[in-house]
Design a protein around this motif. Structure first.
Motif, PDB file in Angstrom:
ATOM      1  N   UNK A 187       0.775  -1.368  -0.009  1.00 40.34           N
ATOM      2  CA  UNK A 187       0.204   0.003  -0.101  1.00 40.34           C
ATOM      3  C   UNK A 187       0.959   1.045  -0.064  1.00 40.34           C
ATOM      4  N   UNK A 188       0.791   1.837  -0.916  1.00 39.93           N
ATOM      5  CA  UNK A 188       1.861   3.001  -1.266  1.00 39.93           C
ATOM      6  C   UNK A 188       1.651   4.101  -0.295  1.00 39.93           C
ATOM      7  N   UNK A 189       2.742   4.530   0.343  1.00 41.96           N
ATOM      8  CA  UNK A 189       2.887   5.532   1.467  1.00 41.96           C
ATOM      9  C   UNK A 189       2.472   5.152   2.526  1.00 41.96           C
ATOM     10  N   UNK A 190       2.285   3.647   3.013  1.00 42.64           N
ATOM     11  CA  UNK A 190       1.787   3.086   4.226  1.00 42.64           C
ATOM     12  C   UNK A 190       2.824   1.944   4.456  1.00 42.64           C
ATOM     13  N   UNK A 191       2.846   0.968   3.735  1.00 45.58           N
ATOM     14  CA  UNK A 191       3.954  -0.217   3.990  1.00 45.58           C
ATOM     15  C   UNK A 191       3.418  -1.411   3.219  1.00 45.58           C
ATOM     16  N   UNK A 192       4.072  -2.448   3.481  1.00 46.27           N
ATOM     17  CA  UNK A 192       3.936  -3.824   2.868  1.00 46.27           C
ATOM     18  C   UNK A 192       3.754  -5.044   3.768  1.00 46.27           C
ATOM     19  N   UNK A 193       2.602  -5.807   3.400  1.00 44.41           N
ATOM     20  CA  UNK A 193       2.219  -7.027   4.353  1.00 44.41           C
ATOM     21  C   UNK A 193       3.392  -8.160   3.367  1.00 44.41           C
ATOM     22  N   UNK A 194       4.224  -8.488   3.963  1.00 43.75           N
ATOM     23  CA  UNK A 194       5.113  -9.391   3.277  1.00 43.75           C
ATOM     24  C   UNK A 194       4.855 -11.033   3.914  1.00 43.75           C
ATOM     25  N   UNK A 195       5.021 -11.760   3.196  1.00 44.77           N
ATOM     26  CA  UNK A 195       4.749 -13.331   3.402  1.00 44.77           C
ATOM     27  C   UNK A 195       6.196 -13.929   3.438  1.00 44.77           C
ATOM     28  N   UNK A 196       6.565 -14.523   4.370  1.00 44.40           N
ATOM     29  CA  UNK A 196       7.837 -15.092   4.426  1.00 44.40           C
ATOM     30  C   UNK A 196       7.873 -16.549   4.795  1.00 44.40           C
ATOM     31  N   UNK A 197       8.571 -17.552   4.068  1.00 41.93           N
ATOM     32  CA  UNK A 197       8.528 -19.029   4.537  1.00 41.93           C
ATOM     33  C   UNK A 197       9.730 -19.115   5.461  1.00 41.93           C
ATOM     34  N   UNK A 198       9.410 -19.936   6.506  1.00 44.33           N
ATOM     35  CA  UNK A 198      10.311 -20.356   7.381  1.00 44.33           C
ATOM     36  C   UNK A 198      10.543 -21.828   7.384  1.00 44.33           C
ATOM     37  N   UNK A 199      11.778 -22.238   7.342  1.00 35.73           N
ATOM     38  CA  UNK A 199      11.924 -23.779   7.162  1.00 35.73           C
ATOM     39  C   UNK A 199      11.776 -24.277   8.184  1.00 35.73           C
TER      40      UNK A 199
END
Length: 100
Positions: A53-65
């Motif tokens: 979301x521009x000027x707000x931030x990012x929700x990022x999915x991350x895979x943990x092993x």
């Protein structure tokens, strides 16, 4: 701008009320709009997409092993299963606004 509740959190109702005040939609339409936006974000994340979301931030999915953890009480090692975690990275503008 949405105001916080006594608990210090912004709720869906707070967001809907802010939309109602700022844009002038009815309370019902404002609540539906907030729900639709949150649903769209949730759907994208469940589908495995990151949300920016521009000027707000990012929700990022991350895979943990798979990794080995340890019970702090007993010291017994236990395997921690692979999983996907959700992180939020604020935009530079949001970081600067928070730190003012």
């Amino acid at each position: 701008m949405a105001t916080t509740t006594s608990a210090g959190s912004v709720t869906r109702a707070d967001l809907a009320d802010a939309v109602h005040r700022e844009i002038g939609l009815s309370r019902t339409e404002s609540a539906q709009l907030v729900e639709q936006v949150l649903d769209r974000i949730s759907e994208a994340l469940v589908a495995g997409s990151n949300v920016k979301i521009s000027s707000f931030g990012s929700f990022v999915l991350r895979n943990k092993g798979l990794r080995v953890g340890r019970n702090p009480k007993t010291g017994v090692e236990v395997p921690i299963e692979p999983r996907t975690v959700l992180t939020f990275r604020p935009s530079q503008l949001l970081r600067e606004a928070i730190n003012k």
